[in-house]
Design a protein around this motif. Structure first.
Motif, short mmCIF file in Angstrom:
data_model
loop_
_atom_site.label_atom_id
_atom_site.label_comp_id
_atom_site.label_asym_id
_atom_site.label_seq_id
_atom_site.Cartn_x
_atom_site.Cartn_y
_atom_site.Cartn_z
N PRO A 254 1.25 -1.42 0.39
CA PRO A 254 0.15 -0.03 0.12
C PRO A 254 1.04 1.45 -0.27
CG PRO A 254 -0.80 -1.55 1.70
CD PRO A 254 0.52 -2.63 0.80
N GLU A 255 0.70 2.42 -1.14
CA GLU A 255 0.69 3.86 -0.55
C GLU A 255 2.25 4.38 0.44
OE1 GLU A 255 -1.08 7.00 -2.81
OE2 GLU A 255 -0.92 5.08 -4.79
N ASN A 256 0.91 4.19 1.55
CA ASN A 256 1.19 4.45 2.97
C ASN A 256 2.56 4.08 3.59
OD1 ASN A 256 0.22 2.03 3.35
ND2 ASN A 256 -1.36 3.09 5.44
N LEU A 257 2.72 2.63 3.38
CA LEU A 257 3.52 2.11 3.84
C LEU A 257 5.16 2.56 2.42
CD1 LEU A 257 2.31 -2.03 4.78
CD2 LEU A 257 2.33 0.01 6.08
N GLN A 258 4.82 1.79 1.10
CA GLN A 258 5.74 2.26 0.09
C GLN A 258 6.21 3.32 0.62
OE1 GLN A 258 5.21 1.98 -3.62
NE2 GLN A 258 3.58 0.62 -3.71
N GLU A 259 5.27 4.48 1.05
CA GLU A 259 6.17 5.89 1.45
C GLU A 259 7.24 5.16 3.02
OE1 GLU A 259 4.56 10.69 2.30
OE2 GLU A 259 3.10 8.53 2.50
N LEU A 275 10.50 10.74 11.50
CA LEU A 275 9.99 9.76 10.45
C LEU A 275 8.87 10.24 10.20
CD1 LEU A 275 10.81 6.27 10.83
CD2 LEU A 275 11.74 7.94 8.77
N GLY A 276 7.57 10.65 10.75
CA GLY A 276 6.24 10.91 10.62
C GLY A 276 6.24 12.08 10.34
N ALA A 277 7.08 13.01 10.90
CA ALA A 277 7.17 14.59 10.51
C ALA A 277 7.05 14.93 8.81
CB ALA A 277 8.07 15.26 11.26
N ALA A 278 7.76 13.55 8.32
CA ALA A 278 8.61 13.89 7.31
C ALA A 278 7.67 13.10 6.17
CB ALA A 278 9.92 12.90 6.39
N ILE A 279 6.38 12.64 6.91
CA ILE A 279 5.66 12.65 6.14
C ILE A 279 4.56 13.42 5.26
CG2 ILE A 279 3.01 11.03 6.05
CD1 ILE A 279 5.29 8.73 7.48
N ASP A 280 4.13 13.27 4.38
CA ASP A 280 2.76 14.74 4.05
C ASP A 280 1.43 13.46 3.44
OD1 ASP A 280 1.92 16.81 3.05
OD2 ASP A 280 2.78 16.73 1.02
N PRO A 282 2.20 15.41 7.69
CA PRO A 282 2.73 14.31 9.05
C PRO A 282 1.98 13.34 9.87
CG PRO A 282 3.42 17.05 8.65
CD PRO A 282 1.84 16.04 7.80
N ILE A 283 2.63 12.62 10.52
CA ILE A 283 1.97 12.25 11.11
C ILE A 283 3.04 11.51 12.33
CG2 ILE A 283 0.83 10.10 9.27
CD1 ILE A 283 2.95 7.82 10.32
N SER A 284 2.13 11.05 13.71
CA SER A 284 2.36 10.76 14.28
C SER A 284 3.57 9.54 14.80
CB SER A 284 1.07 10.12 16.01
OG SER A 284 1.10 9.30 15.47
#
Length: 313
Positions: A254-259, A275-280, A282-284
């Motif tokens: 899935p895209e979220n796991l690829q990212e 890592l969480g902050a680098a996602i667009d 951001p996640i916790s």
């Protein structure tokens, strides 16, 4: 060569603060009660402190009305420190001193013979001058009194417990009765009580610096442990990602796991928060950890199907 240890400075400060005859008398009473030998035939004790020698010599001379009542014999120890043996050689002088304090060879002071309560600090100070010592606080916290008899050991312990809420410990060492205090707060209280306020402040400062160093060391050790733990986790995650990419391919995820896989692979030094902050968007931290756990489960399933363990990769 005189001993300039912390214990020496404590005794010097105590003596410098005794500014009246009543206080000096009570201090001498404490010294006599807890000196090495006390009888009609001999009054003597040993000290490495020249200030104690001068104080005892001066006040015994005043009390006995003989300025030469105290004999001082110097003995050099192997380490070069001078040990002073003090005694009162003349019987008339000894009797005069004992009569002045209404003391006898039993050393046991009756309640009516004790000084007024306001003079108890000088009594404790005299006991310390006669048989006490305290370690350099840079090394460890330890104050001890080498007691002449078990009865005096018990008397001194009760004096501290009843009047100052300080409970010393007791041990017998080489047939000597030792009363000692190891808690830094109680040693600080004892120094202040006896009149060594500057030495008490010095100990407080040393304790504060030790506590600060310990706190910093604990924090650094904790941080180092956390960093090591994070690095090991990141290594495992990268091996998981490489295994997935080599077998089923990251594109199948899935895209979220690829990212999260790409971010982890390219940033092995990132912690979960980074890592969480680098996602667009951001996640916790927990969100990043959850996605990495999903990758770990996929990798473990691949290992199980191939009959591999992590050390065989």
């Amino acid at each position: 060569m005189e001993d300039v240890s912390f214990s020496y400075r404590v005794k010097k400060e105590i003596i410098d603060k005794i500014n009246s005859k009543p206080k000096a008398d009570v201090c001498i009473m404490g010294m006599l009660t807890y000196c090495n030998v006390l009888s009609d035939e001999e009054i003597s004790f040993l000290t490495e402190n020249r200030a104690v020698v001068d104080f005892f010599h001066l006040n015994i001379g005043r009390i006995s009305e003989n300025k030469e009542a105290v004999r001082v014999t110097e003995q050099k120890k192997r380490n070069g420190v001078v040990l002073y043996a003090l005694d009162i050689p003349e019987r008339d002088d000894r009797i005069a001193v004992l009569d002045h304090f209404r003391m006898d060879a039993s050393r046991r002071l009756e309640k009516e013979d004790l000084p007024k309560e306001k003079f108890y600090p000088q009594l404790v100070a005299g006991i310390f001058l006669a048989c006490g010592s305290v370690n350099n606080p840079e090394k460890k916290y330890h104050m001890e009194f080498v007691m002449p008899t078990l009865d005096l050991c018990n008397d001194f312990g009760m004096l501290l417990i009843d009047n100052y809420d300080i409970t010393p410990k007791h041990v017998e060492r080489k047939n000597a009765q030792i009363v000692y205090i190891k808690e830094s707060e109680n040693i600080i209280d004892m120094l202040t009580l006896m009149g060594a306020s500057m030495c008490s402040l010095e100990l407080m400062n040393v304790k504060m610096m030790k506590d600060m160093r310990n706190k910093i060391n604990r924090a650094v050790n904790c941080d180092n442990a956390n960093i090591e733990k994070s690095l090991k986790a990141a290594e495992k995650q990268i091996r998981d990602i490489e295994l997935i990419d080599e077998t089923i391919g990251l594109y199948s995820l899935p895209e979220n796991l690829q990212e999260i896989a790409e971010l982890r692979y390219n940033n092995p030094d990132f912690n979960l928060k980074d890592l969480g902050a680098a996602i667009d968007p951001p996640i916790s931290r927990s969100g990043a950890n959850h996605r990495l756990q999903k990758l770990a489960e996929i990798a473990d399933k691949i290992r199980e199907e191939k009959g591999l363990n992590i050390n065989e990769e």
